[in-house]
Design an enzyme around this catalytic site. Structure first.
Site, mmCIF file in Angstrom:
data_model
loop_
_atom_site.group_PDB
_atom_site.id
_atom_site.type_symbol
_atom_site.label_atom_id
_atom_site.label_comp_id
_atom_site.label_asym_id
_atom_site.label_seq_id
_atom_site.Cartn_x
_atom_site.Cartn_y
_atom_site.Cartn_z
ATOM 1 N N VAL A 76 0.804 -1.228 0.000
ATOM 2 C CA VAL A 76 0.000 0.000 0.000
ATOM 3 C C VAL A 76 0.836 1.277 0.000
ATOM 4 O O VAL A 76 0.301 2.366 0.196
ATOM 5 C CB VAL A 76 -0.999 0.025 1.180
ATOM 6 C CG1 VAL A 76 -2.017 -1.086 1.030
ATOM 7 C CG2 VAL A 76 -0.287 -0.098 2.520
ATOM 8 N N LYS A 77 2.120 1.158 -0.237
ATOM 9 C CA LYS A 77 2.946 2.359 -0.251
ATOM 10 C C LYS A 77 2.951 3.000 -1.653
ATOM 11 O O LYS A 77 2.482 2.400 -2.624
ATOM 12 C CB LYS A 77 4.365 2.020 0.213
ATOM 13 C CG LYS A 77 4.441 1.477 1.649
ATOM 14 C CD LYS A 77 3.837 2.412 2.683
ATOM 15 C CE LYS A 77 4.388 2.258 4.076
ATOM 16 N NZ LYS A 77 3.779 1.211 4.905
ATOM 17 N N THR A 78 3.497 4.217 -1.701
ATOM 18 C CA THR A 78 3.442 5.021 -2.942
ATOM 19 C C THR A 78 3.981 4.272 -4.156
ATOM 20 O O THR A 78 3.443 4.395 -5.258
ATOM 21 C CB THR A 78 4.211 6.339 -2.734
ATOM 22 O OG1 THR A 78 3.653 6.995 -1.598
ATOM 23 C CG2 THR A 78 4.092 7.242 -3.950
#
Ligand code: PLP
Length: 405
Positions: free
Chosen positions: A185-187
């Site tokens: 779910v990170k950039t």
């Protein structure tokens, strides 16, 4: 916010390169891998894009923090000052190397309050670990000044702020070392993964060896490598690096969409009477993965969250104050010493002390804060509709409470 939302052909192509050779490991197998070195390529791309001389990929952001601390010589007998608002990984890593986490208040930047940091410094303090939460930064000039004045290590947990900058430099490249997470779910994502960035070649070499059982990686035969010190297996696989390689090349595309959507959302939210935005030490450097905003009181904020839930528009709106994973209030496992294996006395004492410790300053901020995640997938129409509905709910509640008031 997350790069997984725009998964596509570029990611598939890089993964397929690895599937063609079947060499899923990042080290060795020089012949059969036919020149495919996705992890090395991704490390070079990270150095280039984020402006750091050295980058060491590992299997997660948590592994990156643990490895960085080991390489910086942080362990038993040391205290690490960290904020009361962060993801649990930050203290897990501190406990993992045998150090003591010292939790301090945050301010309206949603990151550690430099005044609270200064007050927490004692004879055992070894490291200050700011956590750049929700896409934006801590007051790094001030923290750097404090670290220097007290001869402390500055380790940046930039896991949530890929692509954000402070005075022109990427977060994660400003302290003695910094980390990104590439979890799902990170950039940008690798599926799972993380990286340690540092300008210090010795620290980098230690990270390189520590994350692979201590291998010195000096020869061509892994089996003949020497091990100057023991480490762990925190290796990333070629499949994960392949995904990350496609994503790092798209990170500016992701950031541009985030900035555009963030601006639309910000304009809509700013029409709410009495609301304020999170303080950002360098507004130019915000990665815009979240927009964090404050309402006038905890009671109103609680009502807004309940109404968002009822109306089916809570998705993407985070009320960290009541969240199980990100704020001291719900870290009962930590405060109650619910650990699987014995801790040492200094760790136990510090954790038990957390029960009594006053976080009123942080509570007053977090209880009024909502962070809205900025999606890459929204159309402008969807975004405007979402913003309109959110603003409508909040304005209604504010008016209601005035009448009751
Ligand atoms: C995601 C995250 C981590 C840990 O990353 P993982 O890759 O999930 O282990 C650490 N710190 C913060 C602030 C994070 O958000």
């Amino acid at each position: 916010m997350p790069g997984f939302e725009l998964w596509g052909d570029a990611e598939r192509k890089e993964v397929n390169d690895v599937l063609e050779t079947g060499i899923l490991m990042r080290y060795g197998f020089d012949g059969p891998r036919k020149g495919i070195w996705k992890s090395k390529e991704l490390e070079a791309a990270i150095c280039e894009r984020f402006g750091t001389p050295h980058a060491q990929l590992v299997s997660s952001g948590t592994a990156a923090l643990t490895t960085a601390m080991a390489a910086l010589g942080i362990g038993s007998g040391h205290e690490v000052i960290m904020p009361a608002f962060t993801f649990v990984a930050s203290f897990e890593a501190v406990l993992g190397v045998g150090a003591v986490p010292v939790l301090v208040d945050i301010d309206e930047t949603l990151t550690m309050d430099p005044l609270a940091v200064e007050k927490a410094i004692g004879p055992k303090t070894k490291c200050i670990m700011p956590v750049h939460m929700c896409g934006s930064m801590a007051d790094l000039d001030e923290l750097k000044r404090i670290a220097k004045a007290h001869n402390l290590i500055l380790l940046e947990d930039a896991c949530q702020s890929i692509g954000a900058t402070y005075k022109g430099k990427s977060l994660g490249t400003i302290g003695d070392a910094g980390t990104f997470s590439f979890d799902f779910v990170k950039t940008m994502t690798c599926g799972e993964g993380g990286v340690i960035m540092t300008a210090d070649e010795e620290v980098y070499k230690k990270c390189d060896a520590f994350s692979d059982h201590g291998h010195d990686h000096l020869g061509v035969d892994r089996g003949a490598d020497l091990h100057p010190f023991p480490g762990y297996n925190f290796r990333i696989s070629e499949l994960h690096s392949a995904v990350g390689l496609a994503q790092v090349r798209r990170v500016d595309e992701f950031l541009a969409i985030q900035k555009k959507n963030h601006a639309i959302l910000k304009e809509a939210l700013s029409t709410i009477p009495g609301m304020t935005f999170r303080k950002i030490p360098d507004p130019q450097g915000d990665s815009c993965s979240f927009i964090s905003w404050f309402l006038p009181s905890e009671a109103i904020t609680q009502k807004v969250i309940a109404a968002f839930k009822e109306q089916g528009i809570l998705a993407g709106n985070f009320y960290w104050f009541d969240n199980n994973w990100h704020y001291i209030k719900k870290w009962d496992h930590l405060k109650n010493l619910s650990v699987l294996y014995p801790l040492h006395e200094a760790q136990k004492k510090a954790l038990l002390d957390l029960k009594e410790k006053d976080f009123a300053q942080s509570d007053a901020i977090m209880s009024r804060c909502i962070s809205t995640a900025v999606s890459l997938a929204w159309t402008e129409e969807q975004l405007k509709e979402k913003a309109e509905r959110m603003v409508g709910v909040v304005v209604g509640i504010l008016e209601n409470s005035k009448q009751l008031g």
